[in-house]
Design a protein around this motif. Structure first.
Motif, PDB file in Angstrom:
ATOM      1  N   LEU A 177      -5.889  -6.494 -12.850  1.00  0.00           N
ATOM      2  CA  LEU A 177      -5.763  -5.756 -11.657  1.00  0.00           C
ATOM      3  C   LEU A 177      -4.737  -6.359 -10.831  1.00  0.00           C
ATOM      4  CD1 LEU A 177      -7.339  -3.524  -9.925  1.00  0.00           C
ATOM      5  CD2 LEU A 177      -8.588  -5.419  -8.987  1.00  0.00           C
ATOM      6  N   ASP A 178      -3.561  -5.846 -10.600  1.00  0.00           N
ATOM      7  CA  ASP A 178      -2.342  -6.778  -9.975  1.00  0.00           C
ATOM      8  C   ASP A 178      -2.034  -6.159  -8.497  1.00  0.00           C
ATOM      9  OD1 ASP A 178      -1.143  -4.293 -10.838  1.00  0.00           O
ATOM     10  OD2 ASP A 178       0.542  -5.294 -11.240  1.00  0.00           O
ATOM     11  N   THR A 179      -2.678  -5.022  -8.398  1.00  0.00           N
ATOM     12  CA  THR A 179      -2.297  -4.357  -7.036  1.00  0.00           C
ATOM     13  C   THR A 179      -3.459  -3.835  -6.331  1.00  0.00           C
ATOM     14  OG1 THR A 179      -0.153  -3.687  -7.854  1.00  0.00           O
ATOM     15  CG2 THR A 179      -0.990  -2.727  -5.874  1.00  0.00           C
ATOM     16  N   VAL A 180      -3.844  -4.287  -4.854  1.00  0.00           N
ATOM     17  CA  VAL A 180      -5.097  -3.658  -4.389  1.00  0.00           C
ATOM     18  C   VAL A 180      -4.392  -2.851  -3.010  1.00  0.00           C
ATOM     19  CG1 VAL A 180      -6.981  -4.197  -2.918  1.00  0.00           C
ATOM     20  CG2 VAL A 180      -6.877  -5.119  -5.402  1.00  0.00           C
ATOM     21  N   VAL A 181      -5.219  -1.572  -3.100  1.00  0.00           N
ATOM     22  CA  VAL A 181      -5.001  -0.836  -1.622  1.00  0.00           C
ATOM     23  C   VAL A 181      -6.055  -1.276  -0.725  1.00  0.00           C
ATOM     24  CG1 VAL A 181      -4.603   1.366  -0.647  1.00  0.00           C
ATOM     25  CG2 VAL A 181      -3.731   0.938  -3.164  1.00  0.00           C
ATOM     26  N   LEU A 182      -5.521  -1.770   0.437  1.00  0.00           N
ATOM     27  CA  LEU A 182      -6.529  -1.850   1.484  1.00  0.00           C
ATOM     28  C   LEU A 182      -6.526  -0.513   2.291  1.00  0.00           C
ATOM     29  CD1 LEU A 182      -5.259  -5.396   2.577  1.00  0.00           C
ATOM     30  CD2 LEU A 182      -7.068  -4.878   1.135  1.00  0.00           C
ATOM     31  N   GLY A 183      -7.497   0.405   1.701  1.00  0.00           N
ATOM     32  CA  GLY A 183      -7.641   1.562   2.334  1.00  0.00           C
ATOM     33  C   GLY A 183      -8.674   1.997   3.520  1.00  0.00           C
ATOM     34  N   CYS A 184      -8.725   0.737   4.143  1.00  0.00           N
ATOM     35  CA  CYS A 184      -9.554   0.976   5.609  1.00  0.00           C
ATOM     36  C   CYS A 184      -8.690   0.040   6.375  1.00  0.00           C
ATOM     37  CB  CYS A 184     -10.811   0.399   5.255  1.00  0.00           C
ATOM     38  SG  CYS A 184     -11.852   0.218   6.899  1.00  0.00           S
ATOM     39  N   THR A 185      -8.635   0.550   7.664  1.00  0.00           N
ATOM     40  CA  THR A 185      -7.618  -0.087   8.648  1.00  0.00           C
ATOM     41  C   THR A 185      -8.394  -1.499   8.963  1.00  0.00           C
ATOM     42  OG1 THR A 185      -8.678   1.009  10.573  1.00  0.00           O
ATOM     43  CG2 THR A 185      -6.660   1.785   9.380  1.00  0.00           C
ATOM     44  N   HIS A 186      -9.809  -1.739   8.638  1.00  0.00           N
ATOM     45  CA  HIS A 186     -10.401  -3.270   9.103  1.00  0.00           C
ATOM     46  C   HIS A 186      -9.742  -4.045   8.090  1.00  0.00           C
ATOM     47  CE1 HIS A 186     -13.228  -0.738  11.283  1.00  0.00           C
ATOM     48  NE2 HIS A 186     -13.473  -1.796  11.866  1.00  0.00           N
ATOM     49  N   PHE A 187      -9.509  -3.765   6.587  1.00  0.00           N
ATOM     50  CA  PHE A 187      -9.186  -4.826   5.718  1.00  0.00           C
ATOM     51  C   PHE A 187      -8.111  -5.649   5.826  1.00  0.00           C
ATOM     52  CE2 PHE A 187     -12.150  -1.828   2.807  1.00  0.00           C
ATOM     53  CZ  PHE A 187     -13.125  -2.115   3.598  1.00  0.00           C
ATOM     54  N   PRO A 188      -6.979  -5.245   6.630  1.00  0.00           N
ATOM     55  CA  PRO A 188      -5.912  -6.245   6.840  1.00  0.00           C
ATOM     56  C   PRO A 188      -6.147  -7.229   7.745  1.00  0.00           C
ATOM     57  CG  PRO A 188      -4.979  -3.888   6.769  1.00  0.00           C
ATOM     58  CD  PRO A 188      -6.599  -3.962   6.747  1.00  0.00           C
ATOM     59  N   LEU A 189      -7.129  -7.209   8.435  1.00  0.00           N
ATOM     60  CA  LEU A 189      -7.869  -8.186   9.236  1.00  0.00           C
ATOM     61  C   LEU A 189      -8.476  -9.156   8.414  1.00  0.00           C
ATOM     62  CD1 LEU A 189      -9.463  -5.896  12.027  1.00  0.00           C
ATOM     63  CD2 LEU A 189      -7.273  -7.079  12.149  1.00  0.00           C
ATOM     64  N   ILE A 190      -8.925  -9.004   7.203  1.00  0.00           N
ATOM     65  CA  ILE A 190      -9.425 -10.011   6.474  1.00  0.00           C
ATOM     66  C   ILE A 190      -8.782 -10.033   5.163  1.00  0.00           C
ATOM     67  CG2 ILE A 190     -11.763 -10.045   7.437  1.00  0.00           C
ATOM     68  CD1 ILE A 190     -12.659  -8.085   5.172  1.00  0.00           C
ATOM     69  N   GLN A 200      -5.957 -12.940  -9.040  1.00  0.00           N
ATOM     70  CA  GLN A 200      -5.285 -12.377  -9.885  1.00  0.00           C
ATOM     71  C   GLN A 200      -4.353 -11.084  -9.182  1.00  0.00           C
ATOM     72  OE1 GLN A 200      -8.098 -11.523  -9.262  1.00  0.00           O
ATOM     73  NE2 GLN A 200      -9.142  -9.513 -10.420  1.00  0.00           N
ATOM     74  N   VAL A 201      -4.685 -10.606  -8.300  1.00  0.00           N
ATOM     75  CA  VAL A 201      -3.902  -9.581  -7.571  1.00  0.00           C
ATOM     76  C   VAL A 201      -2.577 -10.223  -7.023  1.00  0.00           C
ATOM     77  CG1 VAL A 201      -3.972  -7.807  -5.818  1.00  0.00           C
ATOM     78  CG2 VAL A 201      -6.100  -8.340  -7.227  1.00  0.00           C
ATOM     79  N   ASN A 202      -1.522  -9.567  -7.304  1.00  0.00           N
ATOM     80  CA  ASN A 202      -0.233  -9.970  -6.627  1.00  0.00           C
ATOM     81  C   ASN A 202       0.166  -8.974  -5.707  1.00  0.00           C
ATOM     82  OD1 ASN A 202       0.129 -11.456  -8.994  1.00  0.00           O
ATOM     83  ND2 ASN A 202       1.112  -9.930 -10.263  1.00  0.00           N
ATOM     84  N   TYR A 203      -0.417  -8.032  -5.310  1.00  0.00           N
ATOM     85  CA  TYR A 203      -0.100  -7.300  -4.188  1.00  0.00           C
ATOM     86  C   TYR A 203      -1.108  -6.298  -3.455  1.00  0.00           C
ATOM     87  CZ  TYR A 203       4.119  -7.150  -7.148  1.00  0.00           C
ATOM     88  OH  TYR A 203       5.170  -7.664  -8.017  1.00  0.00           O
ATOM     89  N   PHE A 204      -1.164  -6.621  -2.075  1.00  0.00           N
ATOM     90  CA  PHE A 204      -2.231  -6.166  -1.241  1.00  0.00           C
ATOM     91  C   PHE A 204      -1.223  -5.027  -0.260  1.00  0.00           C
ATOM     92  CE2 PHE A 204      -4.152  -9.798  -2.641  1.00  0.00           C
ATOM     93  CZ  PHE A 204      -5.623  -9.383  -3.002  1.00  0.00           C
ATOM     94  N   ILE A 205      -1.825  -3.870  -0.519  1.00  0.00           N
ATOM     95  CA  ILE A 205      -0.933  -2.847   0.382  1.00  0.00           C
ATOM     96  C   ILE A 205      -1.727  -1.948   1.139  1.00  0.00           C
ATOM     97  CG2 ILE A 205       0.615  -0.843   0.078  1.00  0.00           C
ATOM     98  CD1 ILE A 205       1.724  -1.939  -2.429  1.00  0.00           C
ATOM     99  N   ASP A 206      -1.204  -2.041   2.634  1.00  0.00           N
ATOM    100  CA  ASP A 206      -1.874  -0.940   3.577  1.00  0.00           C
ATOM    101  C   ASP A 206      -0.775  -0.201   4.040  1.00  0.00           C
ATOM    102  OD1 ASP A 206      -0.841  -2.052   6.191  1.00  0.00           O
ATOM    103  OD2 ASP A 206      -1.438  -4.066   5.435  1.00  0.00           O
ATOM    104  N   SER A 207      -1.218   0.682   4.892  1.00  0.00           N
ATOM    105  CA  SER A 207      -0.496   1.751   5.452  1.00  0.00           C
ATOM    106  C   SER A 207       0.565   1.489   6.699  1.00  0.00           C
ATOM    107  CB  SER A 207      -1.139   3.057   5.733  1.00  0.00           C
ATOM    108  OG  SER A 207      -1.790   3.601   4.650  1.00  0.00           O
ATOM    109  N   GLY A 208       0.116   0.333   7.324  1.00  0.00           N
ATOM    110  CA  GLY A 208       0.445   0.067   8.712  1.00  0.00           C
ATOM    111  C   GLY A 208       2.186   0.220   9.215  1.00  0.00           C
ATOM    112  N   LYS A 209       2.636  -0.400   8.120  1.00  0.00           N
ATOM    113  CA  LYS A 209       4.469  -0.334   8.531  1.00  0.00           C
ATOM    114  C   LYS A 209       4.686   1.260   8.321  1.00  0.00           C
ATOM    115  CE  LYS A 209       5.897  -4.994   7.600  1.00  0.00           C
ATOM    116  NZ  LYS A 209       4.679  -5.617   7.719  1.00  0.00           N
ATOM    117  N   ALA A 210       4.293   1.806   7.542  1.00  0.00           N
ATOM    118  CA  ALA A 210       4.739   3.154   7.038  1.00  0.00           C
ATOM    119  C   ALA A 210       4.274   4.074   8.169  1.00  0.00           C
ATOM    120  CB  ALA A 210       4.028   3.818   5.888  1.00  0.00           C
ATOM    121  N   ILE A 211       3.106   3.993   8.908  1.00  0.00           N
ATOM    122  CA  ILE A 211       2.478   4.575   9.920  1.00  0.00           C
ATOM    123  C   ILE A 211       3.587   4.489  11.211  1.00  0.00           C
ATOM    124  CG2 ILE A 211       0.734   4.750  11.624  1.00  0.00           C
ATOM    125  CD1 ILE A 211      -1.204   4.401   9.378  1.00  0.00           C
TER     126      ILE A 211
END
Length: 266
Positions: A177-190, A200-211
Motif C-alpha cells: 500500500l504505497d499511496t493513501v488518499v486523505l478523503g476527509c478534510t479533517h485528516f490532513p490535520l493529523i 510503508q506508504v510513500n504518498y499521502f494525498i488530499d484535495s487542498g491545493k487543487a481546490i
C-alpha cells in the motif's frame, strides 16, 4: 474590492482547505462556518445533510453577500452540490477524494481511501474509482473516530495515538500500500500522526491545493458583490454554543479569524 468566500464544514476539518486557499489568495474576505450542532455528518441521512447545509449557507449569504462557497467537507460534497447550485447563483466548489492523482502517482497500484463512513459508501466515490482508478486495487477505510481525533487535536492539542493506531490496524500489514488518499478534510490535520502507523506508504494525498487553484480560477469570472457597511474581518460561525479552549481560539486567530459567533438556523 475583495471577494467574500465562505468555507463550510460540519467541524474544523475545512480549515485544512481554507489554509491552502488563503495561502494562494491572502487578501480575500473569509468566512468559516462549522455546523457543530450537526457534527459529525459522516453517518447522517443525506436529506438531513442537504437541508442543514442549504439553510445555513442561505442565511449567511443574506447577511454577508457571498461571491463563492467552498463546501470543505467530502461527506457533504458528495450530496449537497446540486441543491446548492440550484438555489444560489454563485460558484460552489466541492471537495472530493483525490482518487485521480493518487492512481497516477501510485507505483504499486495499491492505494487506500481513508475517509468517513458516509463518504466511502457514496455512489459518487465509487464512480471516481471506476473512472480514474480502474487499474488499482483500492482499499476503503471509513472512520468517524479519526474525525473526532482531529477535532480534539485542533481544540486542545491532544492526540490519542492508541486510538488512532487501532483505527488504522487493518492497513498496517499491507506492505504494498504505497499511496493513501486523505478523503476527509479533517485528516490532513493529523497526517503526521497517521504516517507513524503506515510507514510503508510513500504518498499521502488530499484535495487542498487543487481546490485552491479551482477557487482562484473561478474568481477570475466573478462579479464581486458590493459590501456596504460591513465588517471586513474574517469571521467564524458555529451553530451551537460550546466551550472553546484557549488553544482553539488562538489557533483561529493565527489563521486570520478575529470573531466567533453563533448562527441560529435550524
Amino acid at each position: 474590492m475583495q471577494p467574500t468566500i465562505l468555507f463550510f464544514d460540519s467541524g474544523l476539518g475545512g480549515l485544512s482547505v481554507y489554509k491552502e486557499v488563503k495561502a494562494l489568495l491572502p487578501d480575500c474576505h473569509y468566512l468559516y462556518c462549522l455546523d457543530n450542532a450537526g457534527f459529525p455528518y459522516s453517518e447522517k441521512p443525506e436529506e438531513v445533510i442537504i437541508d442543514r447545509t442549504l439553510k445555513i449557507c442561505q442565511k449567511i449569504n443574506r447577511t454577508f453577500p457571498l461571491d463563492l462557497i467552498v463546501i470543505a467537507c467530502n461527506t457533504a460534497s458528495t450530496v449537497v452540490l446540486p441543491s446548492l447550485r440550484e438555489h444560489l447563483a454563485i460558484p460552489i466548489v466541492g471537495t472530493v477524494p483525490a482518487i485521480k492523482p493518487a492512481a497516477k502517482i501510485s507505483e504499486s497500484k495499491h492505494i487506500g481511501l481513508l475517509a468517513t463512513k458516509g463518504t466511502i459508501k457514496r455512489t459518487y466515490v465509487n464512480n471516481l474509482i471506476k473512472d480514474y482508478a480502474s487499474d488499482c486495487n483500492v482499499e476503503k477505510l471509513g472512520s468517524t473516530v479519526l474525525v473526532e481525533i482531529a477535532e480534539k487535536k485542533l481544540r486542545n492539542g491532544e492526540v490519542d495515538l492508541l486510538q488512532l493506531g487501532s483505527e488504522l490496524e487493518q492497513w498496517k500489514g499491507i506492505d504494498d500500500l504505497d499511496t493513501v488518499v486523505l478523503g476527509c478534510t479533517h485528516f490532513p490535520l493529523i497526517k503526521d500522526e497517521i504516517k507513524q502507523f503506515l510507514p510503508q506508504v510513500n504518498y499521502f494525498i488530499d484535495s487542498g491545493k487543487a481546490i485552491a487553484l479551482r477557487v482562484q480560477n473561478l474568481l477570475k469570472n466573478v462579479n464581486i458583490k458590493e459590501k456596504q457597511n460591513q465588517n471586513i474581518e474574517n469571521l467564524v460561525f458555529y451553530t451551537k454554543n460550546s466551550q472553546h479552549e484557549a488553544q482553539f481560539e488562538n489557533a483561529l486567530y493565527q489563521l486570520g479569524f478575529k470573531t466567533m459567533s453563533v448562527i441560529n438556523v435550524i
